[in-house]
Design a protein around this motif. Sequence first.
Motif, PDB file in Angstrom:
ATOM      1  N   MET A  99       0.822  -1.328   0.066  1.00  0.00           N
ATOM      2  CA  MET A  99      -0.092   0.111   0.054  1.00  0.00           C
ATOM      3  C   MET A  99       1.028   1.353  -0.002  1.00  0.00           C
ATOM      4  O   MET A  99       0.501   2.142  -0.649  1.00  0.00           O
ATOM      5  N   ALA A 100       2.100   1.159   0.652  1.00  0.00           N
ATOM      6  CA  ALA A 100       2.820   2.292   0.493  1.00  0.00           C
ATOM      7  C   ALA A 100       3.476   2.606  -0.791  1.00  0.00           C
ATOM      8  O   ALA A 100       3.426   3.809  -1.239  1.00  0.00           O
ATOM      9  N   LEU A 101       3.648   1.724  -1.565  1.00  0.00           N
ATOM     10  CA  LEU A 101       4.047   1.669  -3.034  1.00  0.00           C
ATOM     11  C   LEU A 101       2.932   2.398  -3.714  1.00  0.00           C
ATOM     12  O   LEU A 101       3.440   3.280  -4.514  1.00  0.00           O
ATOM     13  N   ILE A 102       1.402   2.358  -3.469  1.00  0.00           N
ATOM     14  CA  ILE A 102       0.442   2.743  -4.301  1.00  0.00           C
ATOM     15  C   ILE A 102       0.348   4.084  -3.742  1.00  0.00           C
ATOM     16  O   ILE A 102       0.098   5.109  -4.805  1.00  0.00           O
ATOM     17  N   LEU A 103       0.640   4.549  -2.751  1.00  0.00           N
ATOM     18  CA  LEU A 103       0.376   5.707  -2.229  1.00  0.00           C
ATOM     19  C   LEU A 103       1.704   6.715  -2.912  1.00  0.00           C
ATOM     20  O   LEU A 103       1.166   7.766  -3.322  1.00  0.00           O
ATOM     21  N   LEU A 126       4.967  -6.160  -2.402  1.00  0.00           N
ATOM     22  CA  LEU A 126       4.947  -6.469  -3.777  1.00  0.00           C
ATOM     23  C   LEU A 126       4.586  -4.898  -4.513  1.00  0.00           C
ATOM     24  O   LEU A 126       4.278  -4.050  -3.921  1.00  0.00           O
ATOM     25  N   ALA A 127       4.694  -5.070  -5.723  1.00  0.00           N
ATOM     26  CA  ALA A 127       4.633  -3.743  -6.587  1.00  0.00           C
ATOM     27  C   ALA A 127       3.358  -3.394  -6.771  1.00  0.00           C
ATOM     28  O   ALA A 127       2.050  -4.157  -6.874  1.00  0.00           O
ATOM     29  N   TRP A 128       3.129  -2.089  -7.009  1.00  0.00           N
ATOM     30  CA  TRP A 128       1.729  -1.739  -7.445  1.00  0.00           C
ATOM     31  C   TRP A 128       1.217  -2.240  -8.744  1.00  0.00           C
ATOM     32  O   TRP A 128       1.877  -2.153  -9.653  1.00  0.00           O
ATOM     33  N   GLY A 129       0.054  -2.775  -8.569  1.00  0.00           N
ATOM     34  CA  GLY A 129      -0.586  -3.432  -9.508  1.00  0.00           C
ATOM     35  C   GLY A 129      -0.052  -4.892  -9.678  1.00  0.00           C
ATOM     36  O   GLY A 129      -0.547  -5.411 -10.868  1.00  0.00           O
ATOM     37  N   ALA A 130       0.502  -5.480  -8.765  1.00  0.00           N
ATOM     38  CA  ALA A 130       0.942  -6.954  -9.017  1.00  0.00           C
ATOM     39  C   ALA A 130      -0.230  -7.635  -9.090  1.00  0.00           C
ATOM     40  O   ALA A 130      -0.070  -8.847  -9.487  1.00  0.00           O
TER      41      ALA A 130
END
Length: 257
Positions: free
Chosen positions: A91-95, A112-116
């Motif tokens: 979620m940190a990556l999404i933000l 995990l990556a954004w959109g994984a």
Amino acid sequence: MLHGCGQTPNDFATGTGMNALAEELGIIVLYPAQNPRAQPNRCWNWYRRGDQGRSAGEPALLAGLTRDVMSIAPADPARVYVAGLSAGASMALILAATYPDIFAAVGVHSGLAWGAARDATTAAFAMAYGAPGHRSPGLMPTIIFHGEEDKVVNVRNGRFIAACANQAYTDLRRTELTSRGHGGHPFVKVAHRRGTGRSFTEFWMVKDAGHAWSGGSRAGRFTDSAGPDASREMLRFFLQHRTTMKQRKAAALASVA
């Protein structure tokens, strides 16, 4: 600081030791709590499409909470960062990807990556085998920690995140360091920087470590006290990066467009 599944903010604060570092360095730390009614195991819903974009779902709630704290606390808007563990890291990556007008850098531990993933089924596959996710939408300084023996979130995910972060930059020099710091786990640190200056991406692969916060306190869950110290290294990395008013305004306009 976004906790992982099965954790609470208090547990996460205890395990990472981030509050002591905040006192030392003069930092404000915000620990949002996932409501078990939103996810029974207190996981952030990083794998749901409705929680992967701007202005909706959990990213919008977390961004709004960040803005609220900034409005009442003496925080520097140029130095706001986001980090997390596992689902919290995802979620940190999404933000970071969707609110570059707020966040100047992101720390990812066992995420995990954004959109994984787009649902629970693809999330389970990505956790087990790795998934590359979306291309980076822009420049975002990123530091990643991942245990090489992680049986919950495959270490390939850390490699995918690092590759995605590096794609946004075109002029960085790669350096690699293999070490065992202060009797902790051996690790391989791959950094990308301009010349001999600050690094813009770092990937710490921790040997013999599993799904746990590196260098954390035994008093918290999902921690590995052996180190290296992920909390201190993340703060060291974060404080090298800041945004300008011009960058924040441009990022906000681009995100709306």
